[in-house]
Design a protein around this motif. Sequence first.
Motif, PDB file in Angstrom:
ATOM      1  N   ILE A 234      41.917 -64.761  67.745  1.00 14.50           N
ATOM      2  CA  ILE A 234      40.724 -63.922  67.722  1.00 14.50           C
ATOM      3  C   ILE A 234      40.437 -63.469  69.147  1.00 14.50           C
ATOM      4  CG2 ILE A 234      38.273 -63.795  67.154  1.00 14.50           C
ATOM      5  CD1 ILE A 234      40.162 -64.054  64.745  1.00 14.50           C
ATOM      6  N   MET A 235      40.500 -62.153  69.378  1.00 18.76           N
ATOM      7  CA  MET A 235      40.319 -61.611  70.718  1.00 18.76           C
ATOM      8  C   MET A 235      38.868 -61.254  71.017  1.00 18.76           C
ATOM      9  SD  MET A 235      43.380 -61.886  71.629  1.00 18.76           S
ATOM     10  CE  MET A 235      43.260 -61.118  73.230  1.00 18.76           C
ATOM     11  N   GLY A 236      38.119 -60.902  69.992  1.00 20.10           N
ATOM     12  CA  GLY A 236      36.729 -60.533  70.222  1.00 20.10           C
ATOM     13  C   GLY A 236      36.024 -60.251  68.913  1.00 20.10           C
ATOM     14  N   VAL A 237      34.719 -60.396  68.921  1.00 19.47           N
ATOM     15  CA  VAL A 237      33.886 -60.093  67.760  1.00 19.47           C
ATOM     16  C   VAL A 237      32.789 -59.138  68.215  1.00 19.47           C
ATOM     17  CG1 VAL A 237      32.324 -61.016  66.016  1.00 19.47           C
ATOM     18  CG2 VAL A 237      34.356 -62.318  66.669  1.00 19.47           C
ATOM     19  N   HIS A 238      32.739 -57.955  67.606  1.00 23.40           N
ATOM     20  CA  HIS A 238      31.740 -56.945  67.936  1.00 23.40           C
ATOM     21  C   HIS A 238      30.675 -56.961  66.835  1.00 23.40           C
ATOM     22  CE1 HIS A 238      34.760 -54.444  70.504  1.00 23.40           C
ATOM     23  NE2 HIS A 238      35.188 -55.699  70.382  1.00 23.40           N
ATOM     24  N   VAL A 239      29.406 -57.044  67.239  1.00 21.85           N
ATOM     25  CA  VAL A 239      28.314 -57.110  66.269  1.00 21.85           C
ATOM     26  C   VAL A 239      27.278 -56.051  66.614  1.00 21.85           C
ATOM     27  CG1 VAL A 239      26.604 -58.572  65.135  1.00 21.85           C
ATOM     28  CG2 VAL A 239      28.678 -59.605  66.089  1.00 21.85           C
ATOM     29  N   TRP A 240      26.906 -55.265  65.615  1.00 24.82           N
ATOM     30  CA  TRP A 240      25.830 -54.297  65.772  1.00 24.82           C
ATOM     31  C   TRP A 240      24.600 -54.809  65.027  1.00 24.82           C
ATOM     32  CZ3 TRP A 240      30.897 -53.097  65.002  1.00 24.82           C
ATOM     33  CH2 TRP A 240      31.510 -52.286  65.971  1.00 24.82           C
ATOM     34  N   GLY A 241      23.434 -54.593  65.629  1.00 21.46           N
ATOM     35  CA  GLY A 241      22.197 -55.014  64.978  1.00 21.46           C
ATOM     36  C   GLY A 241      22.019 -56.508  64.968  1.00 21.46           C
ATOM     37  N   LEU A 242      22.522 -57.213  65.986  1.00 21.09           N
ATOM     38  CA  LEU A 242      22.397 -58.670  66.030  1.00 21.09           C
ATOM     39  C   LEU A 242      20.956 -59.063  66.344  1.00 21.09           C
ATOM     40  CD1 LEU A 242      24.046 -61.377  65.936  1.00 21.09           C
ATOM     41  CD2 LEU A 242      24.066 -61.260  68.433  1.00 21.09           C
ATOM     42  N   ARG A 243      20.348 -59.857  65.479  1.00 21.87           N
ATOM     43  CA  ARG A 243      18.984 -60.333  65.696  1.00 21.87           C
ATOM     44  C   ARG A 243      18.990 -61.607  66.521  1.00 21.87           C
ATOM     45  NH1 ARG A 243      19.756 -55.968  62.402  1.00 21.87           N
ATOM     46  NH2 ARG A 243      17.814 -55.259  61.436  1.00 21.87           N
ATOM     47  N   ASP A 244      17.783 -62.054  66.872  1.00 25.01           N
ATOM     48  CA  ASP A 244      17.693 -63.301  67.615  1.00 25.01           C
ATOM     49  C   ASP A 244      17.847 -64.476  66.660  1.00 25.01           C
ATOM     50  OD1 ASP A 244      15.061 -62.912  66.440  1.00 25.01           O
ATOM     51  OD2 ASP A 244      14.433 -64.620  67.654  1.00 25.01           O
ATOM     52  N   GLY A 245      18.162 -65.642  67.227  1.00 26.79           N
ATOM     53  CA  GLY A 245      18.288 -66.849  66.420  1.00 26.79           C
ATOM     54  C   GLY A 245      19.530 -66.902  65.577  1.00 26.79           C
ATOM     55  N   VAL A 246      20.614 -66.242  65.990  1.00 25.70           N
ATOM     56  CA  VAL A 246      21.823 -66.173  65.163  1.00 25.70           C
ATOM     57  C   VAL A 246      22.973 -66.897  65.852  1.00 25.70           C
ATOM     58  CG1 VAL A 246      23.515 -64.662  64.068  1.00 25.70           C
ATOM     59  CG2 VAL A 246      21.108 -63.992  64.128  1.00 25.70           C
ATOM     60  N   LYS A 247      23.629 -67.779  65.114  1.00 30.44           N
ATOM     61  CA  LYS A 247      24.834 -68.465  65.558  1.00 30.44           C
ATOM     62  C   LYS A 247      26.044 -67.742  64.980  1.00 30.44           C
ATOM     63  CE  LYS A 247      26.246 -71.698  63.103  1.00 30.44           C
ATOM     64  NZ  LYS A 247      26.378 -72.935  62.305  1.00 30.44           N
TER      65      LYS A 247
ATOM     66  N   LYS B 241      29.121 -43.614  71.409  1.00 37.64           N
ATOM     67  CA  LYS B 241      30.020 -44.431  70.600  1.00 37.64           C
ATOM     68  C   LYS B 241      29.273 -45.542  69.888  1.00 37.64           C
ATOM     69  CE  LYS B 241      34.523 -43.690  72.680  1.00 37.64           C
ATOM     70  NZ  LYS B 241      35.732 -44.335  73.185  1.00 37.64           N
ATOM     71  N   PHE B 242      28.189 -46.002  70.490  1.00 34.10           N
ATOM     72  CA  PHE B 242      27.313 -46.951  69.813  1.00 34.10           C
ATOM     73  C   PHE B 242      26.120 -46.201  69.259  1.00 34.10           C
ATOM     74  CE2 PHE B 242      29.445 -50.443  71.957  1.00 34.10           C
ATOM     75  CZ  PHE B 242      29.339 -51.442  71.014  1.00 34.10           C
ATOM     76  N   ASN B 243      25.715 -46.522  68.048  1.00 31.18           N
ATOM     77  CA  ASN B 243      24.445 -46.018  67.550  1.00 31.18           C
ATOM     78  C   ASN B 243      23.332 -46.693  68.327  1.00 31.18           C
ATOM     79  OD1 ASN B 243      25.656 -44.426  65.710  1.00 31.18           O
ATOM     80  ND2 ASN B 243      25.325 -45.797  63.954  1.00 31.18           N
ATOM     81  N   LYS B 244      22.475 -45.919  68.944  1.00 30.80           N
ATOM     82  CA  LYS B 244      21.412 -46.506  69.750  1.00 30.80           C
ATOM     83  C   LYS B 244      20.348 -47.101  68.836  1.00 30.80           C
ATOM     84  CE  LYS B 244      22.065 -43.324  73.629  1.00 30.80           C
ATOM     85  NZ  LYS B 244      22.559 -44.313  74.550  1.00 30.80           N
ATOM     86  N   PRO B 245      19.958 -48.363  69.056  1.00 38.29           N
ATOM     87  CA  PRO B 245      18.949 -48.969  68.204  1.00 38.29           C
ATOM     88  C   PRO B 245      17.590 -48.355  68.444  1.00 38.29           C
ATOM     89  CG  PRO B 245      19.475 -50.421  70.029  1.00 38.29           C
ATOM     90  CD  PRO B 245      20.437 -49.264  70.106  1.00 38.29           C
ATOM     91  N   GLN B 246      16.708 -48.492  67.470  1.00 35.46           N
ATOM     92  CA  GLN B 246      15.349 -48.007  67.636  1.00 35.46           C
ATOM     93  C   GLN B 246      14.653 -48.818  68.723  1.00 35.46           C
ATOM     94  OE1 GLN B 246      14.079 -45.337  66.091  1.00 35.46           O
ATOM     95  NE2 GLN B 246      16.125 -45.049  65.235  1.00 35.46           N
TER      96      GLN B 246
ATOM     97  N   GLU C 118      11.499 -55.492  60.131  1.00 34.43           N
ATOM     98  CA  GLU C 118      12.073 -55.898  61.417  1.00 34.43           C
ATOM     99  C   GLU C 118      12.951 -54.793  61.943  1.00 34.43           C
ATOM    100  OE1 GLU C 118      14.282 -59.789  63.221  1.00 34.43           O
ATOM    101  OE2 GLU C 118      14.870 -59.075  61.256  1.00 34.43           O
ATOM    102  N   ALA C 119      12.782 -54.439  63.209  1.00 29.12           N
ATOM    103  CA  ALA C 119      13.586 -53.392  63.805  1.00 29.12           C
ATOM    104  C   ALA C 119      15.028 -53.839  63.954  1.00 29.12           C
ATOM    105  CB  ALA C 119      13.006 -53.007  65.162  1.00 29.12           C
ATOM    106  N   GLY C 120      15.919 -52.872  64.194  1.00 32.16           N
ATOM    107  CA  GLY C 120      17.319 -53.196  64.370  1.00 32.16           C
ATOM    108  C   GLY C 120      17.557 -53.967  65.644  1.00 32.16           C
ATOM    109  N   GLY C 121      18.596 -54.791  65.664  1.00 31.27           N
ATOM    110  CA  GLY C 121      18.889 -55.613  66.820  1.00 31.27           C
ATOM    111  C   GLY C 121      19.814 -54.921  67.795  1.00 31.27           C
ATOM    112  N   GLY C 122      20.472 -55.703  68.646  1.00 28.67           N
ATOM    113  CA  GLY C 122      21.288 -55.156  69.708  1.00 28.67           C
ATOM    114  C   GLY C 122      22.755 -55.083  69.352  1.00 28.67           C
ATOM    115  N   ALA C 123      23.509 -54.381  70.211  1.00 31.90           N
ATOM    116  CA  ALA C 123      24.957 -54.291  70.085  1.00 31.90           C
ATOM    117  C   ALA C 123      25.578 -55.282  71.067  1.00 31.90           C
ATOM    118  CB  ALA C 123      25.432 -52.879  70.379  1.00 31.90           C
ATOM    119  N   VAL C 124      26.377 -56.211  70.575  1.00 27.37           N
ATOM    120  CA  VAL C 124      26.872 -57.322  71.374  1.00 27.37           C
ATOM    121  C   VAL C 124      28.367 -57.496  71.144  1.00 27.37           C
ATOM    122  CG1 VAL C 124      26.661 -59.801  71.814  1.00 27.37           C
ATOM    123  CG2 VAL C 124      24.634 -58.490  71.214  1.00 27.37           C
ATOM    124  N   ILE C 125      29.082 -57.815  72.202  1.00 29.49           N
ATOM    125  CA  ILE C 125      30.507 -58.153  72.104  1.00 29.49           C
ATOM    126  C   ILE C 125      30.672 -59.609  72.522  1.00 29.49           C
ATOM    127  CG2 ILE C 125      32.826 -57.702  72.993  1.00 29.49           C
ATOM    128  CD1 ILE C 125      32.030 -54.821  73.427  1.00 29.49           C
TER     129      ILE C 125
END
Length: 529
Positions: free
Chosen positions: A202-215, A281-286, A303-310
């Motif tokens: 696994i080289m990387g995991v890209h997540v869009w809309g990541l909220r807080d409190g997530v493992k 290239k990234f959809n900008k969150p609200q 709940e508003a959308g979260g962040g884009a995280v790699i």
Amino acid sequence: MASLLRQIVAGPRSRHPEAGLDLCYVTPFIIATSGPSGTYPQRAYRNPLDQLVKFLDYKHGEEWKIWEFRAEGTGYPDSEVYGRIRHYPWPDHHPPPFSLVPMIVAGMRNWLLGGEKKEGRKERVVVVHCKAGKGRSGTMACSYLISECGWKREEALARFTERRMRPGFGQGVSIPSQLRWVGYVDRWTKGGKFYVERQIEIMGVHVWGLRDGVKVQVEGYVDEGKKIKLFHVFTKKERVVVEGNTPGGGGFTDMISDMAGFQNQGRITGSKSSDQLDSGKFNKPQPVESAGSSSTSVDTGAEAGGGAVIFKPSTRVILPTSDINIDFERRNKASMGWTMVTAVAHVWFNAYFEGNGPEQDGKADDTGVFEIERDKMDGIKGSSRKGTRALDRLAVVWKAYDPDPGRGRKEDIIHEPGVNSPVRETQAADWKGGNETSPGLGKDLGLRTESPMSADISKANSVKSNEANDSDATSVEGVKPSGPSGEDLDVDLNNLPQPEANGSEPTLAAVNAGLDTASATTPQRVSEV
């Protein structure tokens, strides 16, 4: 009373009108049944084992045989079914390790085609069962109809639903990853029933809309598929916040991920990837309104959308097979030392099929990206309106692992056994039960105490971040963000981290000690002016 309990437990599944048991004939030669039991209290609400055996003896004489898929244990010894049983167990609610599929369908085929054809001799039948006789059993019943009987994928799934479920009570096979596996079987069949098992990194995991409190963690199968092993839990130091804030319930900025201490940094400016971010290239969150203001999310409960995280692993995450599971869990702080698990989601995929192996004569791509929307994942995913949604979209960057470049990668070429060939059986799980089938961090919803085993990973706090001590979070060196709308991901695998050592299975104690959690690294909540 026992009969009433069985009807309640069977619920939406059809019962056989003649036997009164929780079973159905998917076809004249395939029977799907819930897991029987010979001991109390289970036999009060499950199929009584002696009644099931009596029914099979009466209808099919000696021409029946069981294929069971219960990693948690069958609940009865083999001797209670005359030893007419084959074991291919894997955990409940999950798809099978794909390497089991050729053996399962070949064994079923050989049994059905074998035996002497004598006048008055009954036709052979296969009996498949798991716990409820639905997800795992349905996956393999449909796989047999597709691979050995030439049925179309949609026809097989529709037949299983028609025969196993009461009208209006949903699909027979309903878990998304199990449905994905049925599609894999269709492609495997069309590709000549050829499968190549490889180690996958696994080289990387890209997540869009990541909220807080997530493992976020990576899992895979071990022990012939009877167990799911936790291979990696992502930490704060392994993530890059590309854009946006992950909103919390209290309206504060720069939230902390309770499971991994991810301090979100807001939009990154002045970095080497800023031009790529501005290109769309990234959809900008609200935008999230500042702390202390009256936000829409508070007023409406949404709940508003979260962040884009790699997430980029700091140690090599190498799975022993091509079956990969990415798991998410969200926790929110409750009160009095409790936390609330509000969403659990995961998704299985197989790198051989995502690398187009069946369509390329078994020569699957060495690298690839698996993408999926949150709504198509497995689990109890939560909703944005209730503040329990964990993410919006996921992409996993993977490659085939080569431990010794230039000398040939480790591969296991698996063909379906021939009609006259022996078929290997896997070792049965302990029939008495109590078998550990998944990582022990817990994946159920509800309240949990902050015990010494979980206190460090279960606090979803909303606090101000200490940017001076979090400079590593703003670096996006070598990262090329990718699009969340289905376009090709621009990922340069050579620029991703090249760790020095392989990852090992994290223990719960190591997870608690090493995740850099909010309670250990951040100040107490501060009042907003």
